[in-house]
Design an enzyme around this catalytic site. Structure first.
Site, PDB file in Angstrom:
ATOM      1  N   ASP A  18       0.823  -1.215   0.000  1.00 49.53           N
ATOM      2  CA  ASP A  18       0.000   0.000   0.000  1.00 49.53           C
ATOM      3  C   ASP A  18       0.859   1.268   0.000  1.00 49.53           C
ATOM      4  OD1 ASP A  18      -2.373   1.376  -0.017  1.00 49.53           O
ATOM      5  OD2 ASP A  18      -2.688   1.258   2.149  1.00 49.53           O
ATOM      6  N   ASN A  66     -10.871  -2.589  -5.533  1.00 49.54           N
ATOM      7  CA  ASN A  66     -10.090  -1.663  -6.363  1.00 49.54           C
ATOM      8  C   ASN A  66     -10.704  -1.454  -7.758  1.00 49.54           C
ATOM      9  OD1 ASN A  66      -6.862  -2.764  -5.008  1.00 49.54           O
ATOM     10  ND2 ASN A  66      -8.136  -1.041  -4.379  1.00 49.54           N
TER      11      ASN A  66
HETATM   12  C1  IPE Z   1      -5.429  -2.731  -0.173  1.00 46.20           C
HETATM   13  O1  IPE Z   1      -5.104  -1.409  -0.322  1.00 46.20           O
HETATM   14  C2  IPE Z   1      -5.424  -3.438  -1.495  1.00 46.20           C
HETATM   15  C3  IPE Z   1      -4.108  -3.632  -2.102  1.00 46.20           C
HETATM   16  C4  IPE Z   1      -2.954  -3.310  -1.587  1.00 46.20           C
HETATM   17  C5  IPE Z   1      -4.141  -4.272  -3.395  1.00 46.20           C
HETATM   18  P1  IPE Z   1      -6.223  -0.269  -0.504  1.00 46.20           P
HETATM   19  O2  IPE Z   1      -5.503   1.006  -0.608  1.00 46.20           O
HETATM   20  O3  IPE Z   1      -7.125  -0.643  -1.620  1.00 46.20           O
HETATM   21  O4  IPE Z   1      -7.038  -0.403   0.851  1.00 46.20           O
HETATM   22  P2  IPE Z   1      -7.807   0.714   1.711  1.00 46.20           P
HETATM   23  O5  IPE Z   1      -8.748   1.389   0.749  1.00 46.20           O
HETATM   24  O6  IPE Z   1      -6.798   1.644   2.263  1.00 46.20           O
HETATM   25  O7  IPE Z   1      -8.506  -0.065   2.786  1.00 46.20           O
HETATM   26  C1  IPE Z   2      -1.527   0.295  -3.397  1.00 44.35           C
HETATM   27  O1  IPE Z   2      -1.349   1.660  -3.398  1.00 44.35           O
HETATM   28  C2  IPE Z   2      -1.807  -0.264  -4.757  1.00 44.35           C
HETATM   29  C3  IPE Z   2      -3.193  -0.747  -4.932  1.00 44.35           C
HETATM   30  C4  IPE Z   2      -4.118  -0.728  -4.034  1.00 44.35           C
HETATM   31  C5  IPE Z   2      -3.543  -1.282  -6.243  1.00 44.35           C
HETATM   32  P1  IPE Z   2      -2.574   2.669  -3.386  1.00 44.35           P
HETATM   33  O2  IPE Z   2      -2.971   2.951  -4.802  1.00 44.35           O
HETATM   34  O3  IPE Z   2      -3.680   2.173  -2.530  1.00 44.35           O
HETATM   35  O4  IPE Z   2      -1.898   3.952  -2.759  1.00 44.35           O
HETATM   36  P2  IPE Z   2      -2.521   4.929  -1.681  1.00 44.35           P
HETATM   37  O5  IPE Z   2      -2.995   4.086  -0.534  1.00 44.35           O
HETATM   38  O6  IPE Z   2      -3.647   5.644  -2.342  1.00 44.35           O
HETATM   39  O7  IPE Z   2      -1.398   5.821  -1.308  1.00 44.35           O
HETATM   40 MG    MG Z   3      -4.097   2.389  -0.557  1.00 45.80          MG
END
Ligand code: IPE
Ligand code: IPE
Ligand code: MG
Length: 242
Positions: A18, A66
């Site tokens: 993340d 996602n």
């Molecule tokens: C979790 O991260 C999913 C992945 C790392 C693929 P998200 O960024 O989607 O989760 P939330 O929204 O912070 O819970």
């Molecule tokens: C994780 O990074 C990747 C996926 C969830 C696909 P994020 O895209 O959630 O990055 P933040 O949490 O918005 O910084």
């Molecule tokens: Mg995230």
């Protein structure tokens, strides 16, 4: 990590990768640049885990939720996934890694789904480490899919209700054959599971780090492994008796 530490090495590590978006925004870049940098971290961390003797590595790459992100971002993530599968093919084979995937894979773009299926097939006999990509994955979705499979077998008379126990349920989950996850690492400072490996994480140790996924490196991995090695796992039992 020293050989002598291997006794406390987690067998199965899961990573919630993340912080790609925040890493990019903090540098005045588009979120997608963060995902691109994040893919580079994947490459490094896979090699590092293989070298340290981790048996199973599950990477949370794209959740069921996602899909609700803006479509250009979803598209970019699918393109990066396709690129990763094509570019890493040689390296995955050379490192004797078995690739597998969990999730509603039929929702992936057909060409990505096909390259993924091909790579899973050609690496299936590899024994160095299992790399599992959680794609279009959700823990609740996994539990529902296993429940659906059990119900179908019950309705068809192939299964008796008394035969439903933890083992029978696990066998019908997408991740069942990977074994329980021992250590879950989440980057970016968030302290939640976000629907990751909900059935298999029952006794997982959790390690949270403030580092964003694009900047996560081998020393961060070693910190997580050292943290794991320092934990005492009790599984509800007591370790000392009066
Ligand atoms: C979790 O991260 C999913 C992945 C790392 C693929 P998200 O960024 O989607 O989760 P939330 O929204 O912070 O819970
Ligand atoms: C994780 O990074 C990747 C996926 C969830 C696909 P994020 O895209 O959630 O990055 P933040 O949490 O918005 O910084
Ligand atoms: Mg995230």
């Amino acid at each position: 990590m020293a050989e002598s530490d291997n006794g406390q090495l987690p067998r199965h590590v899961g990573i919630i990768m993340d912080g790609n978006g925040r890493w990019a925004r903090a540098r005045g870049l588009h979120r997608i640049a963060g995902h691109r940098q994040g893919a580079k971290t994947v490459d490094k961390v896979v090699t590092a885990c293989r070298r340290r003797g981790i048996r199973v590595l599950t990477l949370y790459a794209f959740s069921s939720q996602n899909w609700c992100r803006p479509s250009p971002e979803v598209q970019a993530l699918m393109e990066l996934l396709g690129e990763y599968i094509r570019q890493e093919r040689r390296k995955i084979m050379d490192n004797n890694i078995r690739l597998t995937a969990i999730g509603h894979l039929d929702r992936l773009p057909p060409s990505t789904h096909q390259s993924l299926t091909e790579l899973i097939e050609i690496t299936k006999e590899n024994t160095g480490m299992t790399l599992c990509l959680a794609l279009s994955y959700g823990g609740r979705e996994e539990i529902l899919a296993a429940t659906g499979a059990l119900c179908a077998e019950l309705a068809a008379g192939q299964l008796r209700p008394e035969a439903i126990d933890e083992k029978a349920f696990t066998a019908r989950t997408w991740s069942g054959s990977l074994g329980p996850v021992d250590l879950i690492i989440r980057t970016s400072g968030e302290q939640r599971l976000s629907n990751f490996l909900l059935w298999s994480c029952a006794y997982a140790e959790l390690h949270f780090t403030d580092r964003m996924w694009p900047e996560f490196d081998e020393s961060d991995l070693d910190k997580a492994l050292a943290d794991f090695a320092s934990r005492q796992r009790r599984y509800g039992e007591v370790t000392e008796h009066d």
